[in-house]
Design an enzyme around this catalytic site. Structure first.
Site, PDB file in Angstrom:
ATOM      1  N   CYS A 114      -4.644   6.511  -2.458  1.00  0.00           N
ATOM      2  CA  CYS A 114      -4.349   7.318  -3.642  1.00  0.00           C
ATOM      3  C   CYS A 114      -3.666   6.448  -4.686  1.00  0.00           C
ATOM      4  O   CYS A 114      -2.485   6.135  -4.558  1.00  0.00           O
ATOM      5  CB  CYS A 114      -3.460   8.515  -3.278  1.00  0.00           C
ATOM      6  SG  CYS A 114      -2.996   9.520  -4.707  1.00  0.00           S
ATOM      7  N   CYS A 117      -0.801   8.047  -6.519  1.00  0.00           N
ATOM      8  CA  CYS A 117       0.401   8.199  -5.692  1.00  0.00           C
ATOM      9  C   CYS A 117       1.162   6.874  -5.570  1.00  0.00           C
ATOM     10  O   CYS A 117       2.390   6.848  -5.649  1.00  0.00           O
ATOM     11  CB  CYS A 117       0.026   8.676  -4.290  1.00  0.00           C
ATOM     12  SG  CYS A 117      -0.917  10.210  -4.212  1.00  0.00           S
ATOM     13  N   ASP A 118       0.435   5.783  -5.361  1.00  0.00           N
ATOM     14  CA  ASP A 118       1.073   4.524  -4.968  1.00  0.00           C
ATOM     15  C   ASP A 118       0.862   3.370  -5.931  1.00  0.00           C
ATOM     16  O   ASP A 118       1.390   2.268  -5.704  1.00  0.00           O
ATOM     17  CB  ASP A 118       0.557   4.115  -3.575  1.00  0.00           C
ATOM     18  CG  ASP A 118       0.818   5.188  -2.531  1.00  0.00           C
ATOM     19  OD1 ASP A 118       1.917   5.762  -2.557  1.00  0.00           O
ATOM     20  OD2 ASP A 118      -0.073   5.446  -1.702  1.00  0.00           O
TER      21      ASP A 118
END
Length: 287
Positions: A114, A117-118
């Site tokens: 993701c 997300c990261d």
């Protein structure tokens, strides 16, 4: 939360812990109400506690069998059998892995699924995105605004993503494409530091140094239990529109497991509210 507040007898069956896939994310930055972000496990626990405050019960077990067609549905788990007049399926979907040796051990240590997300951990670094669809193209565009260099690896000689992504990606000066190629090995000490790329045309291999690897080759819905009972689309997702109704009366699908355009925590939460409302309506009509 919504079914419990409506006064319905509510049981949540969890395989491991509250939160599902979001519990594997260190920081969730795009869920409203947390201006500094929130740990995925913490958010899952808070959601569970909020539901339990209104009377929802939680059972931690693995579901092994379901019978959804009867008016009273049956769910068999490793910890016993449960009966209910309605079932809301929220089993989610997980990223499709590359299937390479050492991949699982490197999740969170350079291997990610993701970008939104990261990606923030890779400002000024070199990252690789594997895939050629809309998700991969979106991830590459997002990462190009953070990383010093983005390497896109795709098995074909052109992106499968819709045309809207092509021009901005081609214009991005820090995006490099490796066509007709695939990642065949991961190399790491404590974190990933390089991968082996194999040219699918010539068979030639080369090692490429990277700081992070983002895998975006599709997702796998957790629908094996329901395949023989519910209508699924060609990719295995439960066919359910914004009403969350499935092909069986009294059975609803919420979150990443159903057919939908955007799979995020906020859209899954919205599905849960809709599914609860539809379940309450369904039960009222049975009286």
């Amino acid at each position: 939360l919504y079914t419990a507040r409506a006064g319905l007898d509510t049981l949540v069956i969890e395989k491991i812990c509250p939160g599902g896939q979001m519990a594997t994310t260190d920081i969730i930055d795009n869920y409203p109400g947390f201006d500094a972000g929130v740990d995925g496990i913490e958010l899952g626990m808070k959601m569970a506690a909020g539901a339990e405050r209104f009377g929802a019960k939680s059972a931690y077990a693995e579901i092994t069998e379901v019978d959804l067609a009867p008016a009273v549905k049956r769910v068999v788990t490793t910890d016993g059998t449960y009966l209910g007049k309605t079932v809301i399926i929220a089993t989610g979907a997980s990223p499709r892995p590359l299937g390479l040796e050492g991949e699982q051990a490197l999740i969170g240590r350079g291997v990610h699924y993701c970008a939104h997300c990261d990606g923030r951990f890779y400002k000024g670094k070199t990252v690789m995105v594997v895939g050629g669809g809309n998700s991969a193209a979106s991830d590459a565009l997002y990462l190009s605004g953070l990383a010093e260099k983005v390497i896109v690896v795709h098995r074909r000689d052109t992106l499968r993503a819709t045309k809207i992504y092509h021009a901005p990606l081609m214009r991005a000066e820090n995006v490099e494409f490796c066509w007709n190629s695939t990642v065949t090995a991961l190399h790491a000490d404590k974190r990933i530091d390089s991968v082996t790329l194999t040219d699918l045309t010539s068979g030639q291999e080369r090692e490429v140094k990277i700081d992070g690897l983002f895998v975006s080759i599709g997702r796998q819905p957790a629908t094996e239990l329901f395949a023989e009972q519910l209508a699924l689309d060609a990719h295995g997702y439960i066919i359910a529109d914004e009403s969350t109704k499935t092909s069986i009366d009294g059975v609803f699908a919420a979150g990443d497991v159903r057919t939908k355009e955007l799979r995020q925590v906020v859209t899954a939460a919205a599905d849960g509210a809709v599914a609860a409302h539809m379940a309450e309506t369904y039960l009222a009509m049975q009286e």
